[in-house]
Every structure is written in C-alpha cells, then in structure tokens.
Design an enzyme around this catalytic site. Structure first.
Site, PDB file in Angstrom:
ATOM      1  CB  SER A 156       5.972 -10.024  12.619  1.00  0.00           C
ATOM      2  OG  SER A 156       7.389 -10.018  12.584  1.00  0.00           O
ATOM      3  CE1 TYR A 169       6.254  -4.352  11.953  1.00  0.00           C
ATOM      4  CE2 TYR A 169       7.323  -6.219  13.008  1.00  0.00           C
ATOM      5  CZ  TYR A 169       6.664  -5.678  11.921  1.00  0.00           C
ATOM      6  OH  TYR A 169       6.392  -6.455  10.822  1.00  0.00           O
TER       7      TYR A 169
HETATM    8  N1  LIG Z   1       8.567  -7.458   4.994  1.00  0.00           N
HETATM    9  C1  LIG Z   1       8.879  -8.096   6.101  1.00  0.00           C
HETATM   10  O1  LIG Z   1      10.049  -8.419   6.351  1.00  0.00           O
HETATM   11  C2  LIG Z   1       7.799  -8.493   7.075  1.00  0.00           C
HETATM   12  C3  LIG Z   1       8.100  -9.464   8.038  1.00  0.00           C
HETATM   13  C4  LIG Z   1       7.107  -9.842   8.947  1.00  0.00           C
HETATM   14  C5  LIG Z   1       5.841  -9.279   8.877  1.00  0.00           C
HETATM   15  N2  LIG Z   1       5.590  -8.326   7.927  1.00  0.00           N
HETATM   16  C6  LIG Z   1       4.236  -7.774   7.877  1.00  0.00           C
HETATM   17  O2  LIG Z   1       3.676  -8.072   6.622  1.00  0.00           O
HETATM   18  C7  LIG Z   1       2.635  -7.126   6.308  1.00  0.00           C
HETATM   19  C8  LIG Z   1       2.801  -6.657   4.875  1.00  0.00           C
HETATM   20  O3  LIG Z   1       3.997  -5.909   4.778  1.00  0.00           O
HETATM   21  P1  LIG Z   1       4.917  -5.910   3.458  1.00  0.00           P
HETATM   22  O4  LIG Z   1       6.143  -6.628   3.812  1.00  0.00           O
HETATM   23  O5  LIG Z   1       4.124  -6.344   2.285  1.00  0.00           O
HETATM   24  O6  LIG Z   1       5.277  -4.345   3.382  1.00  0.00           O
HETATM   25  P2  LIG Z   1       4.899  -3.221   2.298  1.00  0.00           P
HETATM   26  O7  LIG Z   1       5.338  -1.944   2.907  1.00  0.00           O
HETATM   27  O8  LIG Z   1       5.429  -3.598   0.976  1.00  0.00           O
HETATM   28  O9  LIG Z   1       3.309  -3.287   2.205  1.00  0.00           O
HETATM   29  C9  LIG Z   1       2.470  -2.796   3.227  1.00  0.00           C
HETATM   30  C10 LIG Z   1       1.261  -2.162   2.557  1.00  0.00           C
HETATM   31  O10 LIG Z   1       0.374  -1.716   3.605  1.00  0.00           O
HETATM   32  C11 LIG Z   1      -0.097  -0.435   3.241  1.00  0.00           C
HETATM   33  N3  LIG Z   1      -0.483   0.317   4.442  1.00  0.00           N
HETATM   34  C12 LIG Z   1       0.340   0.777   5.411  1.00  0.00           C
HETATM   35  N4  LIG Z   1      -0.358   1.506   6.294  1.00  0.00           N
HETATM   36  C13 LIG Z   1      -1.647   1.493   5.870  1.00  0.00           C
HETATM   37  C14 LIG Z   1      -2.828   2.078   6.378  1.00  0.00           C
HETATM   38  N5  LIG Z   1      -2.820   2.882   7.455  1.00  0.00           N
HETATM   39  N6  LIG Z   1      -3.997   1.845   5.722  1.00  0.00           N
HETATM   40  C15 LIG Z   1      -4.008   1.074   4.607  1.00  0.00           C
HETATM   41  N7  LIG Z   1      -2.903   0.528   4.062  1.00  0.00           N
HETATM   42  C16 LIG Z   1      -1.730   0.736   4.697  1.00  0.00           C
HETATM   43  C17 LIG Z   1       1.084   0.218   2.539  1.00  0.00           C
HETATM   44  O11 LIG Z   1       0.698   1.341   1.769  1.00  0.00           O
HETATM   45  C18 LIG Z   1       1.639  -0.932   1.728  1.00  0.00           C
HETATM   46  O12 LIG Z   1       1.062  -1.016   0.449  1.00  0.00           O
HETATM   47  C19 LIG Z   1       2.768  -6.035   7.372  1.00  0.00           C
HETATM   48  O13 LIG Z   1       1.779  -6.219   8.370  1.00  0.00           O
HETATM   49  C20 LIG Z   1       4.150  -6.275   7.965  1.00  0.00           C
HETATM   50  O14 LIG Z   1       4.265  -5.798   9.291  1.00  0.00           O
HETATM   51  C21 LIG Z   1       6.535  -7.926   7.042  1.00  0.00           C
END
Ligand SMILES: NC(=O)c1ccc[n+]([C@@H]2O[C@H](COP(=O)([O-])OP(=O)(O)OC[C@H]3O[C@@H](n4cnc5c(N)ncnc54)[C@H](O)[C@@H]3O)[C@@H](O)[C@H]2O)c1
Length: 277
Positions: A156, A169
């Site tokens: 991130s 986080y």
């Molecule tokens: N959305 C943002 O603004 C953002 C910004 C920077 C980084 N991220 C990172 O991007 C990645 C993807 O997030 P996203 O934005 O697609 O969010 P999201 O919540 O849409 O998707 C995350 C997915 O991970 C799965 N997950 C969570 N915990 C889990 C576990 N213990 N075992 C297996 N699966 C699990 C969830 O069920 C979900 O389907 C994450 O690592 C998040 O920290 C997101």
C-alpha cells in the site's frame, strides 16, 4: 498473443475487488488462475465479508475468457489451507509461474495506543504473515519447475509512509516490503523475481463502505461516497479520489510479464502521486 500466455497464477483474495480484477486481467493476457478467498466476514474488518456469489462471479468472468480457474475457499491465516490450494491447483493446471499475495483487510481506525492487542495481531496475521504463507506454499512448486517466475506482493502507499490512526495496517504493509526484499534476495538466483505494489485508495469494497466514509468525514453524520471522494482527492497529488482496480492489475501484469524480466526487489507505487506530495 497474450503477455502471460501459458502461465499459471496463484492469487489470494480472488473473490472480489483487486483480486478479481487481477484474475480477469491475467486471464485476458492468457494465464490460467488458481484463486482462493476466505469467503467469510472477518471480525473487526471494516467491510462485509466476500461471499460464494462473489467468487462465482470471478469464476464466470475468467471462464468467459476461455481460461481455466481453480477457485477454493481458504484462509491465509492457515498455512495448511493455503498449501492445499497451491498443491491441488498445480496438480490440476500443471505448473505455477506467478504468485500474487493480495488478500488483506482494513480494520477500525484508532490511535496506536488505543489499538487492542487482538486487532493488531489479527491485522499482521492476515496482511503480513498471510502474504508470507501464500508465497511459502508456492515456492516449492516454482522451484521444482525451474521456470523462474514472478511474485507480486500487494502492500500500500501505507507500506512506504505513515498514516495516523492505522498503525496496525501501516506496520503490516511496511512488513510486506521487508518480506519482498528478502524473498527477492533468496529467489533471484533461481530467476524468480519478487516485487511489491503500493496503491493509493482503490475503488473496492475494502474502502467503499460507511465505516470508511465516516472515518474520512467525521464532521458529517451520514457521510456519503461523494463526501468521501472530496476527502480522498485531498490525499492524492493528481486530482482524482481513487484508482480503479484494473489500474493496479495493469501494473502487476507488467511486473509479471517478460517486459519486466530483470526487475526484482522493487517497490512500485501506483498512487496518483501520494508519495511525492
Ligand atoms: N482498496 C484500497 O484502497 C487499497 C489501497 C491500498 C492497498 N490495498 C490492498 O489491496 C489488497 C486487496 O484489497 P481490495 O482493495 O481488493 O479489498 P477487498 O476487501 O475488496 O478484497 C480483499 C479480499 O481479500 C479477502 N481476504 C481477506 N482476508 C482473507 C483471509 N484471511 N484469507 C483469504 N482471503 C482473505 C477478502 O475476502 C476479499 O475478497 C489488500 O491487501 C489491501 O490491503 C487496498
């Protein structure tokens, strides 16, 4: 001709959001997918849990592109579960070339001295240790095949700078960088490249929920997506509130393609300029 023709990618958190987008974009580029997701709500997470219906949508989208996908329910907090997915997927699809440590959560914000032990440890267990377990399960398959490969860990912008009120986080996402650099050192001699991506806000269920709207606009009683947009735009250098999931997928496709064949150990921001602001 796709940029990932004949490759197989293991993706965590594939049911929705960025994980789904990565699966679809990789399938468009010719890859088959081994995907898994917890498919359950996670206590303390700010978003609702991904569902079987979400996973079915990912599967449908990949299959519509005439690519194969093995989609399983598994939790990155269990090495046994993740290993079973990797082992079964490789047995079915025959190889493994790409690993995306994407699964993650966000949880309730508070000052560092007020975060509970449990919330901090849960965060690290999923957002850092879970990424390590995912790669750990994949390494033997990539090593045995001897084809090299590409690992991309989703950190991130919060993996390269501090943000107030989310110490758990930020700590986990900084930890992902240390993991990436160490894996890059260990796996480079075997032509397995390891990099991390660092998104700013992305339009996914992780942030598009009432908890996040209220976090960014504590001054409003019922903050909306539009209210959040104004606050989110302030964070970025380029005047956009958030990125689309495919913006991150495109950066990852590049890192996994032969175009990036000598790029390893790199932290790649996809951040609309947050980090230079
Ligand atoms: N959305 C943002 O603004 C953002 C910004 C920077 C980084 N991220 C990172 O991007 C990645 C993807 O997030 P996203 O934005 O697609 O969010 P999201 O919540 O849409 O998707 C995350 C997915 O991970 C799965 N997950 C969570 N915990 C889990 C576990 N213990 N075992 C297996 N699966 C699990 C969830 O069920 C979900 O389907 C994450 O690592 C998040 O920290 C997101």
């Amino acid at each position: 001709m796709g940029r990932l023709d004949g490759k197989v990618a293991l993706i965590s958190g594939v049911a929705r959001g960025q994980g789904r987008s990565h699966a679809i974009r990789m399938a468009e580029e010719g890859a088959d997918i081994i995907g898994f997701d917890i498919l359950e709500p996670i206590p303390g997470s700010t978003s609702e849990g991904a569902t079987e219906a979400d996973m079915a949508e990912t599967v449908k989208a990949v299959e519509a592109l005439d690519r194969r996908i093995i989609a399983k329910k598994a939790d990155v907090r269990s090495f046994d579960q993740v290993k079973a997915v990797a082992d079964e997927g490789v047995a079915e699809l025959g190889r493994l070339d790409i690993v995306l440590g994407n699964a993650g959560i966000s949880s309730s914000p508070s000052a560092a001295d007020l975060i509970s032990d449990e919330a901090f440890m849960d965060m690290v267990d999923i957002n850092l240790t879970g990424v390590w377990r995912t790669v750990k399960a994949a390494i033997p398959h990539m090593r045995a095949a001897g084809n090299g490969g590409s690992v991309v860990l989703t950190s991130s912008a919060a993996g390269l700078m501090g943000y107030a009120n989310i110490a758990h986080y930020v700590s986990a996402k900084h930890g992902v960088v240390g993991l990436m650099r160490t894996l890059a050192l260990e796996l480079g001699p075997e032509m397995i490249r390891v990099n991390s991506v660092h998104p700013t806000t992305v339009d996914t269920p992780m942030v598009m929920n009432q908890a996040t709207f209220s976090l960014f606009r504590p001054d409003l009683e019922n903050a909306t997506k539009e209210d959040f947009a104004a606050a989110a735009t302030q964070m970025n250098l380029m005047p956009v509130p958030w990125l689309e999931d495919f913006d991150i997928s495109n950066a990852i496709i590049f890192l996994c393609s032969d175009e990036a064949r000598y790029i390893t150990g790199v932290t790649l921001p996809v951040d609309a300029g947050v980090l230079v602001k």
